[in-house]
Structures are given as structure tokens and as C-alpha cells.
Enzyme design. Sequence first.
Site, PDB file in Angstrom:
ATOM      1  N   ALA A  58       0.878  -1.167   0.000  1.00 26.37           N
ATOM      2  CA  ALA A  58       0.000   0.000   0.000  1.00 26.37           C
ATOM      3  C   ALA A  58       0.915   1.215   0.000  1.00 26.37           C
ATOM      4  O   ALA A  58       1.862   1.267   0.792  1.00 26.37           O
ATOM      5  CB  ALA A  58      -0.884  -0.011   1.237  1.00 26.37           C
ATOM      6  N   TRP A 118       0.711   4.142   1.093  1.00 27.10           N
ATOM      7  CA  TRP A 118       0.798   4.987   2.284  1.00 27.10           C
ATOM      8  C   TRP A 118       1.583   4.344   3.418  1.00 27.10           C
ATOM      9  O   TRP A 118       1.875   4.966   4.424  1.00 27.10           O
ATOM     10  CB  TRP A 118      -0.612   5.321   2.788  1.00 27.10           C
ATOM     11  CG  TRP A 118      -1.492   4.111   2.959  1.00 27.10           C
ATOM     12  CD1 TRP A 118      -2.414   3.662   2.078  1.00 27.10           C
ATOM     13  CD2 TRP A 118      -1.502   3.189   4.051  1.00 27.10           C
ATOM     14  NE1 TRP A 118      -3.007   2.517   2.542  1.00 27.10           N
ATOM     15  CE2 TRP A 118      -2.465   2.207   3.750  1.00 27.10           C
ATOM     16  CE3 TRP A 118      -0.787   3.086   5.248  1.00 27.10           C
ATOM     17  CZ2 TRP A 118      -2.726   1.145   4.605  1.00 27.10           C
ATOM     18  CZ3 TRP A 118      -1.049   2.027   6.098  1.00 27.10           C
ATOM     19  CH2 TRP A 118      -2.005   1.070   5.769  1.00 27.10           C
ATOM     20  N   CYS A 119       1.907   3.074   3.221  1.00 26.36           N
ATOM     21  CA  CYS A 119       2.413   2.320   4.363  1.00 26.36           C
ATOM     22  C   CYS A 119       3.919   2.471   4.530  1.00 26.36           C
ATOM     23  O   CYS A 119       4.685   2.430   3.565  1.00 26.36           O
ATOM     24  CB  CYS A 119       2.005   0.863   4.177  1.00 26.36           C
ATOM     25  SG  CYS A 119       3.152  -0.337   4.752  1.00 26.36           S
ATOM     26  N   TYR A 120       4.331   2.669   5.755  1.00 21.69           N
ATOM     27  CA  TYR A 120       5.739   2.896   6.070  1.00 21.69           C
ATOM     28  C   TYR A 120       6.620   1.734   5.637  1.00 21.69           C
ATOM     29  O   TYR A 120       7.641   1.915   4.981  1.00 21.69           O
ATOM     30  CB  TYR A 120       5.873   3.132   7.573  1.00 21.69           C
ATOM     31  CG  TYR A 120       7.293   3.111   8.087  1.00 21.69           C
ATOM     32  CD1 TYR A 120       8.123   4.221   7.909  1.00 21.69           C
ATOM     33  CD2 TYR A 120       7.803   1.998   8.749  1.00 21.69           C
ATOM     34  CE1 TYR A 120       9.427   4.212   8.380  1.00 21.69           C
ATOM     35  CE2 TYR A 120       9.104   1.984   9.221  1.00 21.69           C
ATOM     36  CZ  TYR A 120       9.909   3.088   9.038  1.00 21.69           C
ATOM     37  OH  TYR A 120      11.189   3.070   9.487  1.00 21.69           O
ATOM     38  N   THR A 154       7.055   1.371   1.912  1.00 19.96           N
ATOM     39  CA  THR A 154       7.976   2.378   1.378  1.00 19.96           C
ATOM     40  C   THR A 154       9.422   1.970   1.624  1.00 19.96           C
ATOM     41  O   THR A 154      10.298   2.166   0.776  1.00 19.96           O
ATOM     42  CB  THR A 154       7.690   3.737   2.053  1.00 19.96           C
ATOM     43  OG1 THR A 154       6.286   3.908   2.119  1.00 19.96           O
ATOM     44  CG2 THR A 154       8.319   4.861   1.277  1.00 19.96           C
TER      45      THR A 154
END
Length: 468
Positions: A167, A169-171, A174
Site C-alpha cells: 500500500a 501509504w504504508c511505512y 515504502t
Amino acid sequence: MISSSKIRSVDFYRKIPRDLTEASLSGAGLSILAALAMVFLFGMELNNYLAVSTSTSVIVDNSSDGDFLRIDFNISFPALSCEFASVDVSDVLGTNRLNITKTIRKFSIDKHLRPTGAEFHSGPVPHFIKHEDEVDEQTVEGSVPLNGVSFDRLSHEYPILVVNFYAPWCYWSTRLKPSWEKAAKIIKERYDPETDGRILMAKVDCTEEVDLCRRHHIQGYPSIRIFRKGSDVREDHGHHEHESYYGDRDTESLVKMMEGLVAPIPVENQRLALEDKSNATKRPAPLTGGCRVEGYVRVKKVPGNLIVSAHSGAHSFDASQMNMSHVINHLSFGKTISPRVLTDVKRLIPYLGRSHDRLNGRSFINHRDLDANVTIEHYLQVVKTEVVTRRSSRAHTLIEEYEYTSHSSLSQSIYIPVVKFHFELSPMQVLITENSKSFSHFLTNVCAIIGGVFTAEGNQRTKYVQKN
Ligand SMILES: *[C@@H]1O[C@H](CO)[C@@H](O)[C@H](O)[C@H]1NC(C)=O
Ligand SMILES: *[C@@H]1O[C@H](CO)[C@@H](O)[C@H](O)[C@H]1NC(C)=O
Ligand SMILES: *[C@@H]1O[C@H](CO)[C@@H](O)[C@H](O)[C@H]1NC(C)=O
Ligand SMILES: *[C@@H]1O[C@H](CO)[C@@H](O)[C@H](O)[C@H]1NC(C)=O
Ligand SMILES: *[C@@H]1O[C@H](CO)[C@@H](O)[C@H](O)[C@H]1NC(C)=O
Ligand SMILES: *[C@@H]1O[C@H](CO)[C@@H](O)[C@H](O)[C@H]1NC(C)=O
């Protein structure tokens, strides 16, 4: 010298010469009545003596400091994967135990709450998962983005398809991205998809391909899944057999893992991919999205929480997609009481044990999609009941039992949704004492009945004689 006639004159009940007594019909009737009364009264007294009587009192719970309370539970979560389900315990004294595993067992279940296999074991996973340290400025794009259609096509085309479900947005996604793309590029160069065609690294954006991710029960991001052509073609009622990768996430480890996957497959001979069990960082991915959590925990006798939630050191969760619906099969406090003892005690105190397992069979299902990221909280008030018997000269505890009342509420969670059991033990306890009966007291009562009835009959008789 005292004459015997003088001693005789002291006699309380003087003997009446036999020829002066006369049995009368009415006298006999009176005697029969008296005998019946005696039998009746004796029966009542005996019944009273044999009956069990108890007295109930409420006293301060004086369990000592070192006492622990055991909580037994068995809860089914139809939409929480065993991969991430974790049981935590905390209390007001600052105890905080996360991810209890020793006394807990997990079983993957389907949406009808049926177990789909043997016990779920989360294998040894490194506590710190390595990630790439230096991040390159220009990000290479090595892996193939997939959607629902291309996923189906490619998973039938390549013996091995490794997919990163992420996803944006996910840390953790990333952090994985640069090493994933770099590894994909390296693998692409070593095993050209056109000429070699044994392995393909791909990625799926779960915010776009919601259905595809749901189909594979992706609940945490990023999830790295390994699809093998052989086992995936053999689709079993929509169940894919594949594996999940839990190892390090730096380029080097990823490339090594991929090479390990490719090694057993001969070039240009795309036979069924063999499963290699050699590496502990890969484990079968859950077939279904549910989990049954059962077992027990021990807590101090102070207010605290038992929390079941999704938990992972290297995944992120989408709070709006989490569904903490659950069915409670069993939740009770204290030692389990054997049914034999319970029926024994129930004879004494019929209402005992009624709310021992009050939440049993209750289900808490979130139906509305609007209610995303809902935390379900149960507030439990626990009361201890002790039954003490004094049958044998010494008092001893027959049974120690915990009952509770519960109130449940839904609330919006700030962080990820959880299921929380907040328990509070009442400072007062109920003490039920079985009263002892004295046998001598019973004997005295019996004598009083016999004497009393005799006297009453005698009085009646005197009156009767005087009248005539
Ligand atoms: C608790 O109190 C009862 C009487 O009130 C006493 O008999 C018992 O020994 C006490 N138990 C402890 C652990 O102090
Ligand atoms: C937990 O509940 C399920 C469903 O009622 C049952 O099949 C299972 O045997 C229970 N587990 C234990 C340990 O009692
Ligand atoms: C819980 O701990 C066990 C062993 O310490 C570990 O294998 C597992 O991955 C952990 N689970 C979660 C959800 O953190
Ligand atoms: C499993 O894979 C990791 C990296 O992918 C590697 O470091 C490790 O040595 C492997 N273990 C075994 C037993 O092959
Ligand atoms: C949550 O899961 C339950 C059981 O699978 C289902 O009935 C319910 O509709 C789900 N709720 C949401 C909001 O998806
Ligand atoms: C769910 O929680 C997130 C924060 O974690 C929040 O931004 C979002 O608005 C919440 N969603 C709903 C439906 O309340």
C-alpha cells in the site's frame, strides 16, 4: 430409721393400683391422636435436621497479593488472519505482556468458523527484519505491476511468481520498495523473462486492486507471497496454496531468496515447481482469512485488559479494512470446575454458576461497511464466590468460582481496531457457608416433642375425667 413407706411417699408418680385404671374408648382415641402428632412432629424435626441450610454473606476479598487469576478463552475471528493475530495483556500495575504465545493456540478458520487445518504455528521470525539502509535517489522500476487479470495470466505462465502486495501509504512498504525494485532488476537480468522465464517478480497496489488483495487474504502490508505454478493451478475451491515470505527485506537477501527458488527448476523445462522446505523464512500463507484463538492467560487480581489485535513488527495495517468481528465460544475466569463438583454444589445453591461463562456463544459481528475501524470493547465485572462447608468439624472450601457481568460497546479506534476485554475484579466477594447442625440439639428437640405431647395428652385427660 426411715421406714420404706416414708421413702415411698417421695415418689413423684404414684402408682395407681391396676384395678383402679380403666381403658376407655375416648382415651384410646386421644392416645392415637397424640401418637400421630408425635410422629408428625418427629418427621418435621428430622427433615429439618437433614436439610442443608446455607447463609450468604458479602465480605472483603482477602486473596493474597501473589494470587493470580486465570482467564480461559476460545474466540473465533472470521476476518482476522492467524498470521497477525496477537494476544496482549496489560494491567493498571504496569504489567504489559505483548504477543503471548506459550499458552495460546491458533487455528485458521474459514468464514463459517470451521477450522481449515492443523494448528497454526508462527515460526521463528527474526525480530528485526533487515531493510536497505541507503536509499538510491533514482528509483529503478524492476517489478511488474499487476492487476486482477494480469495476475491470473502470469501466475499460470511463470513457474514462480513472487508478488509484493503493498500500500503506497504504508511505512514498511515504502522501506521495502527500493530493495524490491533493485532485486527485481537483478533477477530480470539473470533470468530473462523472455528467454529463461522461470521467475517473475511483481507488485500489487492494494489500494487499487482491492478485490485481488482480499482474495488472497492480505491483511498487513507489505505481504510478500510466493506463487508456484504447480500448486496454484491445482485450485481447491478457490483456495490457493502458496507461501508467505517473512525474511529480511534488503536487496541481497531478496536476491538470494529468489535464486533459492529458481535453483530446483531446470531451464526450459517448466515442470511443476517443487516446494523447498529448506528455508524457515518462508511459510505457507494462510488459506483463509480467519483465526480461532484459544488458550488461557494469568493476570494479577487488579483491573486490566486482555487485547486481541493484529500485530506485527514489520507490517502496516489499514484500519479502515480491519474487521474485528468475533464469536466468543468461551470466556471464563478462575479454575475450571469439574461438572461433577458443580452439580454437587448446585444442589446446595441452585443459582451458582449461572454467569460463570456469560459471554458463551455471543457473537459480535460488524455488518455495516460504514463502521470501519471499529474497536469492540467488553467491560467485565468479576465477582468471586466461595462456598465453604462446615460438615466435617473443620471449615473447608468446596468451590471457588468467578462470575461476571458484561457490557459491550463499539467505539471508533484511534489506532488500529482491536478487541478489548476490560476486566475488573470486585473487592468484595460472596461467601456462602453451609451451616452445621448439631446432633445433640436434634436429640433435645425429639425429647421435647415426646414429653410435650405426653403432657398435653395428660392434661386433656385430667380435664375429661374431672368433667365426668
Ligand atoms: C480470609 O478470611 C477468612 C475469614 O474471613 C479467613 O478464614 C481466611 O484464612 C482468610 N484468607 C486469607 C488468605 O487471608
Ligand atoms: C473452541 O471452540 C470451538 C468451537 O466451539 C470448538 O470446536 C473447540 O473445540 C474449542 N476449543 C477448546 C480447546 O475447547
Ligand atoms: C509473536 O511472537 C512469536 C514468537 O515470539 C513470533 O513468532 C510471532 O511472529 C509473533 N507474532 C506477532 C503477530 O507478532
Ligand atoms: C533462508 O534465506 C535467507 C535469505 O533469503 C538466507 O540468509 C538463509 O541462509 C536461508 N536459510 C536457509 C536454511 O537456507
Ligand atoms: C466482518 O466480517 C463478518 C464475518 O465474516 C461479516 O459478516 C461482516 O459483514 C464483515 N463486516 C464488514 C464491515 O466487512
Ligand atoms: C479510521 O482511522 C483513521 C486513523 O487511523 C482515520 O483517519 C479514519 O478516518 C478512520 N475511519 C473511519 C471510517 O472512521
